[in-house]
Design a protein around this motif. Sequence first.
Motif: not given
Length: 136
Positions: A102-120
């Motif tokens: 679960p830790f790894t999956l969350f880290a991947l989620f952060v990696a994938v969503t970080a840029s769009p979330l930052y822009r938003h």
Amino acid sequence: MLFVVTVYVICFLWGTAMHLVDLAGGGHNSYSSPAPAPIRFYFVALVVLDPLVVALLIRLRPIAVIVAGAVMVVDVSANYYVNWPQISQHPDYLLRPLGLLPFTLFALFVAVTASPLYRHLARLARARKLIGHNIG
């Protein structure tokens, strides 16, 4: 983006709770493994860093995404470093439901969503600033 922020907040609060449980069980020696002192210090520091990320996210600050990403990069690196002997001997160690999966999956989620979330969040911050200047 509300879903993404909600997932971040839930996961960082969960991380805070897990680290608090670890510390309650063993104090500052909770992470007295073969890990180097800086990694053990970092794991203890997560009881402050994880809620910091949550507080910044709740306030919808773009810096929250940068801090969240940095926390996860260091956290993933440290966890894999500490757990590498078990992983290398038993690769299925990664698949344990309460282990690194679960830790790894969350880290991947952060990696994938970080840029769009930052822009938003940056757009929201600019809008707040414009509204604040128009009121004053």
